[in-house]
Design an enzyme around this catalytic site. Structure first.
Site, short mmCIF file in Angstrom:
data_model
loop_
_atom_site.label_atom_id
_atom_site.label_comp_id
_atom_site.label_asym_id
_atom_site.label_seq_id
_atom_site.Cartn_x
_atom_site.Cartn_y
_atom_site.Cartn_z
N GLU A 35 -5.23 4.30 -12.78
CA GLU A 35 -4.53 4.66 -11.53
C GLU A 35 -4.85 6.12 -11.22
OE1 GLU A 35 -2.66 3.06 -8.97
OE2 GLU A 35 -3.09 5.08 -8.24
N GLY A 40 2.27 1.95 -8.69
CA GLY A 40 2.93 1.07 -7.72
C GLY A 40 2.27 1.04 -6.36
N GLY A 41 1.38 2.00 -6.10
CA GLY A 41 0.57 1.97 -4.88
C GLY A 41 1.37 2.10 -3.60
N THR A 42 0.83 1.48 -2.55
CA THR A 42 1.35 1.64 -1.20
C THR A 42 2.78 1.14 -1.06
OG1 THR A 42 -0.90 1.24 -0.42
CG2 THR A 42 0.84 1.11 1.23
N CYS A 43 3.03 -0.10 -1.48
CA CYS A 43 4.33 -0.72 -1.22
C CYS A 43 5.46 0.15 -1.76
CB CYS A 43 4.37 -2.10 -1.86
SG CYS A 43 5.93 -2.95 -1.57
N HIS A 442 27.55 -23.39 7.56
CA HIS A 442 28.04 -22.82 8.82
C HIS A 442 28.90 -21.59 8.51
CE1 HIS A 442 29.74 -22.44 12.79
NE2 HIS A 442 30.94 -22.34 12.23
C1 LIG Z 1 4.18 1.65 6.21
C2 LIG Z 1 3.89 0.33 5.54
C3 LIG Z 1 4.90 -0.61 5.43
C4 LIG Z 1 4.65 -1.82 4.80
N1 LIG Z 1 5.66 -2.73 4.73
C5 LIG Z 1 5.44 -3.92 4.14
C6 LIG Z 1 6.48 -4.87 4.02
O1 LIG Z 1 7.61 -4.65 4.45
N2 LIG Z 1 6.22 -6.04 3.39
C7 LIG Z 1 4.98 -6.32 2.88
O2 LIG Z 1 4.79 -7.40 2.32
N3 LIG Z 1 3.97 -5.43 2.99
C8 LIG Z 1 4.17 -4.25 3.59
N4 LIG Z 1 3.15 -3.33 3.66
C9 LIG Z 1 1.84 -3.66 3.05
C10 LIG Z 1 1.91 -3.48 1.53
O3 LIG Z 1 2.34 -2.17 1.22
C11 LIG Z 1 0.58 -3.78 0.85
O4 LIG Z 1 0.09 -4.99 1.34
C12 LIG Z 1 0.83 -3.89 -0.64
O5 LIG Z 1 1.17 -2.61 -1.16
C13 LIG Z 1 -0.34 -4.46 -1.42
O6 LIG Z 1 -1.23 -3.50 -1.75
P1 LIG Z 1 -2.28 -3.69 -2.90
O7 LIG Z 1 -1.68 -4.44 -4.05
O8 LIG Z 1 -3.50 -4.28 -2.32
O9 LIG Z 1 -2.62 -2.21 -3.33
P2 LIG Z 1 -1.88 -0.83 -3.10
O10 LIG Z 1 -0.42 -1.01 -3.17
O11 LIG Z 1 -2.44 -0.18 -1.90
O12 LIG Z 1 -2.29 -0.03 -4.40
C14 LIG Z 1 -3.59 0.33 -4.69
C15 LIG Z 1 -3.58 1.33 -5.82
O13 LIG Z 1 -4.91 1.55 -6.27
C16 LIG Z 1 -5.10 2.93 -6.54
N5 LIG Z 1 -6.53 3.18 -6.41
C17 LIG Z 1 -7.30 2.98 -5.32
N6 LIG Z 1 -8.58 3.27 -5.59
C18 LIG Z 1 -8.64 3.66 -6.90
C19 LIG Z 1 -9.68 4.08 -7.77
N7 LIG Z 1 -10.94 4.09 -7.35
N8 LIG Z 1 -9.35 4.43 -9.03
C20 LIG Z 1 -8.07 4.39 -9.47
N9 LIG Z 1 -7.04 3.98 -8.69
C21 LIG Z 1 -7.33 3.61 -7.43
C22 LIG Z 1 -4.25 3.60 -5.48
O14 LIG Z 1 -3.91 4.92 -5.88
C23 LIG Z 1 -3.04 2.69 -5.41
O15 LIG Z 1 -2.04 3.08 -6.31
C24 LIG Z 1 3.37 -2.10 4.26
C25 LIG Z 1 2.36 -1.14 4.35
C26 LIG Z 1 2.60 0.05 4.97
C27 LIG Z 1 1.51 1.08 5.04
#
Ligand SMILES: Cc1cc2nc3c(=O)[nH]c(=O)nc-3n(C[C@H](O)[C@H](O)[C@H](O)COP(=O)(O)OP(=O)(O)OC[C@H]3O[C@@H](n4cnc5c(N)ncnc54)[C@H](O)[C@@H]3O)c2cc1C
Length: 461
Positions: A35, A40-43, A442
């Protein structure tokens, strides 16, 4: 440079990577987890969790504002403390990211590496001073906000969903560029916090991927709260002005530009695949950078799988998590699970929310299918009236030949939850009568779904 051999390497700890790492480690495999940023990434860090936490604060603000509608008087003016809104959001997100990191560090056969990973051969990855090899590599690298190449964008300060996470003040006038899911959620929440909000969209309607009645229903809800919409904004440009940031909209109607204090760019996402060294591993990407995968999520390199947003098969937490289940079940139990078995399901978390399962009217017409439709305004749903939240509608679409449910859309209170009540019947391929004949609690929104199924009419072609 140290050389380390593993049974599996997982790049990215989004919504698929951590669960996969845990399952493989549990199966006795030696697993490397890489990582480069927050666990935990985006979510967890700048997507679902923080935005839904903020949506909850915005809902509380709106209820306080509407207190008198319910016979509740709040003495004095209502005030939103943005520092506390942000602190609550940080607390909820922080607990999640911390939990995932602890989980990964505690895996029996796992090793965590912090840094950016890049391929160094078909079965090799470099991260900081290490070269890791494995016969199985899993990509869960996700995506990031797209910064559009609109004129002037490099010369003005702008916000994205990532930098919005640091906002602990009330923008006086927030201009949101992009009238889709992310833009609408932020737009409504900041309006409720007290900002003036303008949403600018290039298309003639909001969330143009949805049916027209959904777009117009949401536009009605947002404009009723005082959000200004500028549609058909075909010729965008941004620049600094004495009053703040000026966005040229070139709409067919209205002033040619809007000036605000802050601009949020919410026009889409790009996969994090451009700096992954995919060529070194023989992994093909499409013209937008999404990794090409088959129905079991294998890339063009037989040793590598791609899960989550980076494969372009889904853009949600639940689709990413489902990718993990497919890959793990196929690898460890030879389950033969496929992505194409997945039924579309998602929500837009405005208030009221929009929950969607399956096909839209537009999809059905495009596919040339014969269908039936049932539609009901939320003003005819008892629970919605009782809650004082009767905006929107629900509609269901049924295949006229097979009698199976093709789709359900609920723009209305609890729509994000109630829409699930037809999903299992769809997975089980049951006729709509199986849902129609079930008795429901209901008063709920879901109790009207059988009624709706009893009022089906042919879908006009
Ligand atoms: C504002 C916003 C609101 C959202 N709301 C919702 C919602 O309500 N419900 C829903 O289902 N979805 C929602 N989403 C979408 C959801 O966040 C993503 O679909 C979800 O996080 C899945 O992402 P992922 O598992 O593909 O990877 P991500 O969660 O994007 O994680 C990828 C990880 O990989 C790491 N990484 C990337 N490249 C490298 C590398 N080369 N080397 C090491 N690490 C790396 C990154 O740092 C990151 O931690 C939302 C998105 C946004 C932007």
């Amino acid at each position: 440079m140290s050389e380390l051999a593993f049974d599996a390497i997982i790049i990215g700890t989004g919504q698929a990577g951590p669960s996969l790492a845990a399952r493989l480690s549990h199966a006795g495999m030696k697993v490397a987890v890489i990582e480069r940023d927050k666990f935990g990434g985006t979510c967890v860090n700048n997507g679902c969790t923080p935005t839904k936490t903020m949506v909850a604060s915005a809902y509380a603000a709106q209820l306080a504002r509407r207190g008198a509608d319910y016979g509740v008087d709040i003495p004095g003016p209502m005030r939103v403390d943005m520092k506390r809104v942000k602190a609550r959001k940080d607390e909820v997100s922080g607990r999640s990211t911390h939990g995932i990191e602890q989980w990964m560090r505690g895996l029996a056969h796992g090793q965590v590496f912090l840094g950016h990973a890049r391929f160094d051969g078909p079965q090799a990855v470099r991260v900081v001073e290490h070269r890791l090899t494995a016969p199985r590599i899993f990509l869960n690298v996700g995506g990031r906000p797209l910064v559009p190449k609109i004129p002037g964008v490099d010369d003005v300060p702008y916000l994205t969903n990532v930098s919005m996470m640091d906002v602990d003040f009330l923008p006086e006038h927030l201009i949101v560029v992009g009238g889709s899911y992310i833009g609408l959620e932020f737009g409504q929440m900041f309006r409720r916090f007290g900002s003036r909000v303008t949403i600018i969209e290039m298309a003639p309607r909001l969330i143009a991927r949805e049916d027209e009645d959904v777009s117009s229903g949401i536009a009605e809800i947002l404009t009723a709260e005082g959000i200004e919409l500028r549609l058909n904004a075909k010729c965008l440009a941004v620049s600094r002005s004495a009053q703040g940031i000026e966005v040229q909209v070139d709409c067919q109607e209205g002033a040619p530009s809007v000036t605000g204090s802050h601009v949020l760019l919410a026009v889409g996402r790009v996969p994090n695949t451009d700096d992954l060294g995919v060529d070194a591993a023989g992994i093909e990407v499409d013209e937008r950078g999404y990794i090409k995968v088959d129905d079991e999520l294998r890339t063009t390199n037989p040793h590598v799988w791609a899960l989550g947003d980076c494969n372009g098969k889904g853009a949600f937490t639940h689709t990413s998590y489902n990718d993990y289940e497919i890959v793990a079940d196929n690898l460890l139990s030879n389950a033969g699970r496929k992505v194409s078995d997945r039924i579309t399901v998602y929500a837009l978390f405005t208030d009221p929310p929009f929950g969607r399962v399956g096909m839209s009217e537009t999809d059905i017409r495009k596919a040339g299918m014969r269908a039936l439709i049932g539609k009901r305004a939320m003003t005819r749903v008892g629970r919605a009236i009782e809650k004082g939240e009767s905006q929107g509608f629900m509609k269901v679409l049924v295949d006229a030949d097979s009698s199976r449910i093709l789709g359900m859309h609920i723009l209305g209170t609890s729509g994000d939850e109630a829409v699930h009540t037809v999903l299992d019947a769809m997975y089980a391929k049951l006729p709509f009568t199986a849902v129609q004949h079930g008795v429901r609690i209901h008063p709920t929104v879901s109790e009207l779904i059988p009624t709706l199924l009893g009022e089906l009419k042919p879908l006009p072609v």
